[in-house]
Scaffold this active site. Sequence first.
Site, short mmCIF file in Angstrom:
data_model
loop_
_atom_site.label_atom_id
_atom_site.label_comp_id
_atom_site.label_asym_id
_atom_site.label_seq_id
_atom_site.Cartn_x
_atom_site.Cartn_y
_atom_site.Cartn_z
N PHE A 291 0.79 -1.22 0.00
CA PHE A 291 0.00 0.00 0.00
C PHE A 291 0.82 1.27 0.00
O PHE A 291 0.29 2.36 -0.03
CB PHE A 291 -0.93 0.03 1.21
CG PHE A 291 -1.90 -1.10 1.23
CD1 PHE A 291 -2.98 -1.12 0.35
CD2 PHE A 291 -1.75 -2.16 2.10
CE1 PHE A 291 -3.88 -2.16 0.35
CE2 PHE A 291 -2.65 -3.20 2.11
CZ PHE A 291 -3.72 -3.21 1.23
N ASP B 114 -3.30 -11.64 7.64
CA ASP B 114 -2.09 -11.55 6.82
C ASP B 114 -0.84 -11.73 7.66
O ASP B 114 0.10 -10.94 7.59
CB ASP B 114 -2.05 -10.22 6.07
CG ASP B 114 -1.07 -10.25 4.89
OD1 ASP B 114 -0.72 -11.36 4.44
OD2 ASP B 114 -0.65 -9.17 4.44
N ASP C 186 0.80 -4.39 10.79
CA ASP C 186 -0.03 -4.36 9.59
C ASP C 186 -1.43 -4.94 9.78
O ASP C 186 -1.68 -6.11 9.51
CB ASP C 186 0.68 -5.09 8.45
CG ASP C 186 0.26 -4.50 7.12
OD1 ASP C 186 -0.92 -4.11 7.01
OD2 ASP C 186 1.10 -4.39 6.21
#
Length: 421
Positions: free
Chosen positions: A114, A228, A246
């Site tokens: 990102f 993730d 994250d």
Amino acid sequence: MTKSSKNSSSSNNKVVKLVGITIGSCVVLIFLIILFHLMRKKLQRLKKLESDIPAPEKRVKDFILKDGVVVPNKRDYYGETKTDELELPLFDFMTLVMATNNFSNSSKLGQGGFGCVYKGTLKEGEVVAVKRLSRISEQGIEELKNEVQLIAKLQHRNLVRVLGCCIEAEEKLLVYEFMENKSLDMFLFDKEKNVTLSWKIRLEIICGIARGILYLHQDSRFKVIHRDLKASNILLDRQMNAKISDFGMARIFGGDQNVAKTKKVVGTYGYMSPEYAMDGHFSTKSDVFSFGVLVLEIISGKKNTGSCYTSSQHNLLRQTWTLWNEGKALELLDESIRANIFENEVLRCIQIGLLCVQEHPEDRPNMSNILLLLSSEIAQISLPKYPGFFIRKRNTETEFSRIQDDLRSINEITVSILHGR
Ligand SMILES: *[C@@H]1O[C@H](CO)[C@@H](O)[C@H](O)[C@H]1NC(C)=O
Ligand SMILES: *[C@@H]1O[C@H](CO)[C@@H](O)[C@H](O)[C@H]1NC(C)=O
Ligand SMILES: *[C@@H]1O[C@H](CO)[C@@H](O)[C@H](O)[C@H]1NC(C)=O
Ligand SMILES: *[C@@H]1O[C@H](CO)[C@@H](O)[C@H](O)[C@H]1NC(C)=O
Ligand SMILES: *[C@@H]1O[C@H](CO)[C@@H](O)[C@H](O)[C@H]1NC(C)=O
């Protein structure tokens, strides 16, 4: 005459009584209605407070953008937005420009899906990590909101702390505490640095990650599925303590919700559980699967790419399973760290890893179970069943390695990959 007057006075009395009763009941009724209304409002608010949880897959709308600033979207009693409860400090964009030397290449720490992460030094001398989300990515904005929303509420020593955020015009940034030793993958898969990871450090990292996930799954106010977990999302501080980072893809589950389904499977090959990669089902048990892969990677120092369907050499799960069944599981370890280890401790960790990557989610242990197994030598540990992994055939097709009865849906699946950092 007296009779009629008596009659009229008694009928007067009746009217008075009637009016009195009517007014009385009206008052009572109005009172009841008001009470009911208040109770309902209160209940609604209570419910909202209690859950504070969005339906699965519905993006959290608790934060809104107002005049370029992120504010909690809390409505007060009269439905007006209250803006005084910001849980996350806001940084000025110029402050971050100065801290990172105008986002210079030299202060760049890494590149993610990102955007980029930079090292920054604030005026007070505090060192921070700044994630600058790429401008074009719509997902980036959603990711930021998700992350801001979640992380402001989560605090644990095995989770990376967010210090604040910045949203100005096109710019969207998150400010984290700085991790001296960067991420786990940089040690684990580096052919020189990997030597610095002794067995003791590896075990401590495994336990740290487990504690972090346990907090996410059970001990925080919410049930959070990270979705993730991978080596590059495990950061290491000065003392090599593991911190999970994250939360862009994380989801919150409601009280007794256990599984959710998504059409958009995002994640990283090698870490995705088969039921998630194939059907989009995610749960605490799909996080457990990723954790199991991480454990085996940390022990072996090898990456589970999940991509090599030809030889078992490159599929870490299959390789581990084979060695385990041949009674040679210790060969997973590099010789240089095999010297001073407690064999039982290592074997137990490998077994835990294999339990986590079992094919059926219901067979996998939960995180509290895993921590018990990690911390107690006498806790009963069961024998692992066949690991579940799928093989990437071509770019978009996935397939279980085992013959499945139902292979009909195989060709419909596409798995989008976010390339690892
Ligand atoms: C930062 O760099 C951009 C281009 O990379 C430049 O346009 C901008 O003026 C610079 N800002 C400062 C404060 O140096
Ligand atoms: C900074 O990075 C960009 C992209 O990687 C590159 O094009 C540029 O030459 C680099 N600049 C310096 C000063 O290293
Ligand atoms: C470190 O990496 C190199 C190259 O991949 C490998 O040969 C070696 O066995 C690794 N060492 C450890 C301790 O994992
Ligand atoms: C981790 O970082 C600290 C501080 O920079 C450093 O002293 C230490 O040697 C690092 N640990 C490893 C294993 O490299
Ligand atoms: C975790 O698993 C153990 C044993 O299977 C079970 O007793 C316990 O209730 C589970 N905990 C949660 C929170 O599901």
